[in-house]
Design a protein around this motif. Structure first.
Motif, PDB file in Angstrom:
ATOM      1  N   PRO A   7      13.135  -5.619   7.383  1.00  0.00           N
ATOM      2  CA  PRO A   7      13.218  -7.067   7.657  1.00  0.00           C
ATOM      3  C   PRO A   7      12.066  -7.588   8.512  1.00  0.00           C
ATOM      4  O   PRO A   7      12.275  -8.144   9.563  1.00  0.00           O
ATOM      5  CB  PRO A   7      14.550  -7.188   8.384  1.00  0.00           C
ATOM      6  CG  PRO A   7      14.693  -5.892   9.094  1.00  0.00           C
ATOM      7  CD  PRO A   7      14.054  -4.857   8.191  1.00  0.00           C
ATOM      8  N   VAL A   8      10.833  -7.400   8.056  1.00  0.00           N
ATOM      9  CA  VAL A   8       9.673  -7.900   8.774  1.00  0.00           C
ATOM     10  C   VAL A   8       8.972  -8.892   7.865  1.00  0.00           C
ATOM     11  O   VAL A   8       8.358  -8.504   6.883  1.00  0.00           O
ATOM     12  CB  VAL A   8       8.715  -6.741   9.138  1.00  0.00           C
ATOM     13  CG1 VAL A   8       7.505  -7.271   9.869  1.00  0.00           C
ATOM     14  CG2 VAL A   8       9.427  -5.701   9.973  1.00  0.00           C
ATOM     15  N   ASP A   9       9.095 -10.177   8.165  1.00  0.00           N
ATOM     16  CA  ASP A   9       8.433 -11.228   7.391  1.00  0.00           C
ATOM     17  C   ASP A   9       8.706 -11.116   5.889  1.00  0.00           C
ATOM     18  O   ASP A   9       7.807 -11.217   5.073  1.00  0.00           O
ATOM     19  CB  ASP A   9       6.917 -11.196   7.623  1.00  0.00           C
ATOM     20  CG  ASP A   9       6.561 -11.431   9.079  1.00  0.00           C
ATOM     21  OD1 ASP A   9       7.307 -12.159   9.741  1.00  0.00           O
ATOM     22  OD2 ASP A   9       5.556 -10.882   9.529  1.00  0.00           O
ATOM     23  N   GLU A  10       9.937 -10.876   5.520  1.00  0.00           N
ATOM     24  CA  GLU A  10      10.314 -10.801   4.104  1.00  0.00           C
ATOM     25  C   GLU A  10       9.647  -9.664   3.352  1.00  0.00           C
ATOM     26  O   GLU A  10       9.519  -9.705   2.146  1.00  0.00           O
ATOM     27  CB  GLU A  10      10.024 -12.136   3.401  1.00  0.00           C
ATOM     28  CG  GLU A  10      10.729 -13.323   4.026  1.00  0.00           C
ATOM     29  CD  GLU A  10      12.245 -13.228   3.975  1.00  0.00           C
ATOM     30  OE1 GLU A  10      12.773 -12.814   2.947  1.00  0.00           O
ATOM     31  OE2 GLU A  10      12.890 -13.566   4.981  1.00  0.00           O
ATOM     32  N   ASN A  11       9.185  -8.629   4.049  1.00  0.00           N
ATOM     33  CA  ASN A  11       8.583  -7.466   3.397  1.00  0.00           C
ATOM     34  C   ASN A  11       9.662  -6.458   3.074  1.00  0.00           C
ATOM     35  O   ASN A  11      10.655  -6.335   3.786  1.00  0.00           O
ATOM     36  CB  ASN A  11       7.542  -6.814   4.310  1.00  0.00           C
ATOM     37  CG  ASN A  11       6.316  -7.659   4.466  1.00  0.00           C
ATOM     38  OD1 ASN A  11       5.982  -8.433   3.585  1.00  0.00           O
ATOM     39  ND2 ASN A  11       5.662  -7.524   5.585  1.00  0.00           N
ATOM     40  N   LEU A  50       5.214  -4.831  -7.372  1.00  0.00           N
ATOM     41  CA  LEU A  50       3.983  -4.063  -7.483  1.00  0.00           C
ATOM     42  C   LEU A  50       4.326  -2.598  -7.304  1.00  0.00           C
ATOM     43  O   LEU A  50       5.052  -2.229  -6.382  1.00  0.00           O
ATOM     44  CB  LEU A  50       2.974  -4.488  -6.418  1.00  0.00           C
ATOM     45  CG  LEU A  50       2.487  -5.927  -6.488  1.00  0.00           C
ATOM     46  CD1 LEU A  50       1.590  -6.230  -5.302  1.00  0.00           C
ATOM     47  CD2 LEU A  50       1.747  -6.178  -7.786  1.00  0.00           C
ATOM     48  N   GLU A  51       3.792  -1.760  -8.185  1.00  0.00           N
ATOM     49  CA  GLU A  51       4.079  -0.326  -8.112  1.00  0.00           C
ATOM     50  C   GLU A  51       3.192   0.342  -7.078  1.00  0.00           C
ATOM     51  O   GLU A  51       1.993   0.071  -6.995  1.00  0.00           O
ATOM     52  CB  GLU A  51       3.845   0.331  -9.471  1.00  0.00           C
ATOM     53  CG  GLU A  51       4.114   1.819  -9.465  1.00  0.00           C
ATOM     54  CD  GLU A  51       3.748   2.494 -10.778  1.00  0.00           C
ATOM     55  OE1 GLU A  51       3.612   3.726 -10.758  1.00  0.00           O
ATOM     56  OE2 GLU A  51       3.591   1.812 -11.798  1.00  0.00           O
ATOM     57  N   LEU A  52       3.791   1.209  -6.274  1.00  0.00           N
ATOM     58  CA  LEU A  52       3.045   2.098  -5.390  1.00  0.00           C
ATOM     59  C   LEU A  52       2.939   3.434  -6.130  1.00  0.00           C
ATOM     60  O   LEU A  52       3.947   4.121  -6.300  1.00  0.00           O
ATOM     61  CB  LEU A  52       3.778   2.290  -4.062  1.00  0.00           C
ATOM     62  CG  LEU A  52       3.878   1.071  -3.160  1.00  0.00           C
ATOM     63  CD1 LEU A  52       4.827   1.344  -2.001  1.00  0.00           C
ATOM     64  CD2 LEU A  52       2.511   0.688  -2.643  1.00  0.00           C
ATOM     65  N   PHE A  76       8.351   3.534  -7.129  1.00  0.00           N
ATOM     66  CA  PHE A  76       8.252   2.928  -5.807  1.00  0.00           C
ATOM     67  C   PHE A  76       7.603   1.558  -5.988  1.00  0.00           C
ATOM     68  O   PHE A  76       6.481   1.463  -6.480  1.00  0.00           O
ATOM     69  CB  PHE A  76       7.412   3.807  -4.879  1.00  0.00           C
ATOM     70  CG  PHE A  76       7.986   5.189  -4.730  1.00  0.00           C
ATOM     71  CD1 PHE A  76       8.805   5.495  -3.659  1.00  0.00           C
ATOM     72  CD2 PHE A  76       7.738   6.170  -5.681  1.00  0.00           C
ATOM     73  CE1 PHE A  76       9.355   6.764  -3.528  1.00  0.00           C
ATOM     74  CE2 PHE A  76       8.279   7.435  -5.561  1.00  0.00           C
ATOM     75  CZ  PHE A  76       9.095   7.730  -4.489  1.00  0.00           C
ATOM     76  N   PHE A  77       8.323   0.527  -5.610  1.00  0.00           N
ATOM     77  CA  PHE A  77       7.851  -0.849  -5.795  1.00  0.00           C
ATOM     78  C   PHE A  77       7.879  -1.604  -4.474  1.00  0.00           C
ATOM     79  O   PHE A  77       8.657  -1.285  -3.583  1.00  0.00           O
ATOM     80  CB  PHE A  77       8.734  -1.600  -6.799  1.00  0.00           C
ATOM     81  CG  PHE A  77       8.773  -0.957  -8.153  1.00  0.00           C
ATOM     82  CD1 PHE A  77       7.702  -1.060  -9.022  1.00  0.00           C
ATOM     83  CD2 PHE A  77       9.891  -0.248  -8.567  1.00  0.00           C
ATOM     84  CE1 PHE A  77       7.744  -0.475 -10.276  1.00  0.00           C
ATOM     85  CE2 PHE A  77       9.946   0.342  -9.811  1.00  0.00           C
ATOM     86  CZ  PHE A  77       8.866   0.229 -10.673  1.00  0.00           C
ATOM     87  N   ILE A  83       1.932  -5.340   0.590  1.00  0.00           N
ATOM     88  CA  ILE A  83       0.605  -4.784   0.367  1.00  0.00           C
ATOM     89  C   ILE A  83      -0.420  -5.461   1.275  1.00  0.00           C
ATOM     90  O   ILE A  83      -1.334  -4.825   1.780  1.00  0.00           O
ATOM     91  CB  ILE A  83       0.192  -4.928  -1.119  1.00  0.00           C
ATOM     92  CG1 ILE A  83       1.123  -4.096  -2.020  1.00  0.00           C
ATOM     93  CG2 ILE A  83      -1.266  -4.540  -1.346  1.00  0.00           C
ATOM     94  CD1 ILE A  83       1.066  -2.602  -1.805  1.00  0.00           C
ATOM     95  N   SER A  84      -0.249  -6.751   1.511  1.00  0.00           N
ATOM     96  CA  SER A  84      -1.164  -7.470   2.404  1.00  0.00           C
ATOM     97  C   SER A  84      -1.034  -6.983   3.838  1.00  0.00           C
ATOM     98  O   SER A  84      -2.027  -6.817   4.537  1.00  0.00           O
ATOM     99  CB  SER A  84      -0.881  -8.968   2.363  1.00  0.00           C
ATOM    100  OG  SER A  84      -1.165  -9.475   1.091  1.00  0.00           O
TER     101      SER A  84
END
Length: 174
Positions: A7-11, A50-52, A76-77, A83-84
């Motif tokens: 829960p960090v900035d919608e990540n 996005l795939e990791l 893993f997505f 990613i930013s």
């Protein structure tokens, strides 16, 4: 399937054993349901995932036979925001255990550059050559037009001169 919500900035990260292939290259033997692949990829695209990728491993599952069927079923997505914020996130495979799945670890790291701090030492003004350094730096002409810009330029120049000067006296600290 496992879902890890950070829960960090919608990540967030979405990871797990989905039991779906994304392409025919995700298995070592011919086969696979193209319709399932199409639906799985469409859902991934619709959700904006996005795939990791897994570093150094093509397959994460084996049927453990003499002539094994190998597939990548673990995915893993994450999001663009993740990613930013964490551009150096990696998925690394671990040594295979008795399980038919390869365990993986997600490393989350970011590159925060160290600032090149200027640290003024309180003993410097007590040294005779300190004022010479300050004076020679302060006497340099500034090409800035506004008085505040000229003062800021002079302080910047002074900092650079003191950094160079500090290297020559650094042995005094010992």
């Amino acid at each position: 399937m496992y879902h890890l919500n950070i829960p960090v900035d919608e990540n967030w990260l979405l990871l797990g054993d989905f039991n779906f292939l994304r392409s025919l290259d995700n298995r070592n033997l011919p086969g696979g349901d193209l319709n399932d692949m199409f639906i799985f990829n469409e859902i991934i695209g619709h959700l904006g995932l996005l795939e990791l990728p897994i570093k150094g491993k093509s397959y994460t599952w084996s049927n453990m036979q003499d002539t094994p069927l190998l597939e990548q079923l673990d995915w893993f997505f994450t999001s663009v925001d993740w990613i930013s914020d964490y551009p150096m996130t990696e998925v690394l495979p671990l040594a295979k255990t008795a399980s038919d799945n390869v365990p993986c670890v997600v490393t989350i790291k970011t590159s925060i550059p160290k600032s090149n701090l200027f640290r003024f030492e309180n003993y410097w003004p007590e040294l005779e050559v300190f004022m010479d350094c300050v004076d020679s730096s302060w006497q340099k002409q500034s090409r800035k037009g506004h008085i505040t810009a000229r003062i800021a330029d002079k302080f910047k120049s002074l900092r650079m001169c003191l950094k160079r000067w500090q290297k020559n006296i650094s042995k005094l600290k010992l």
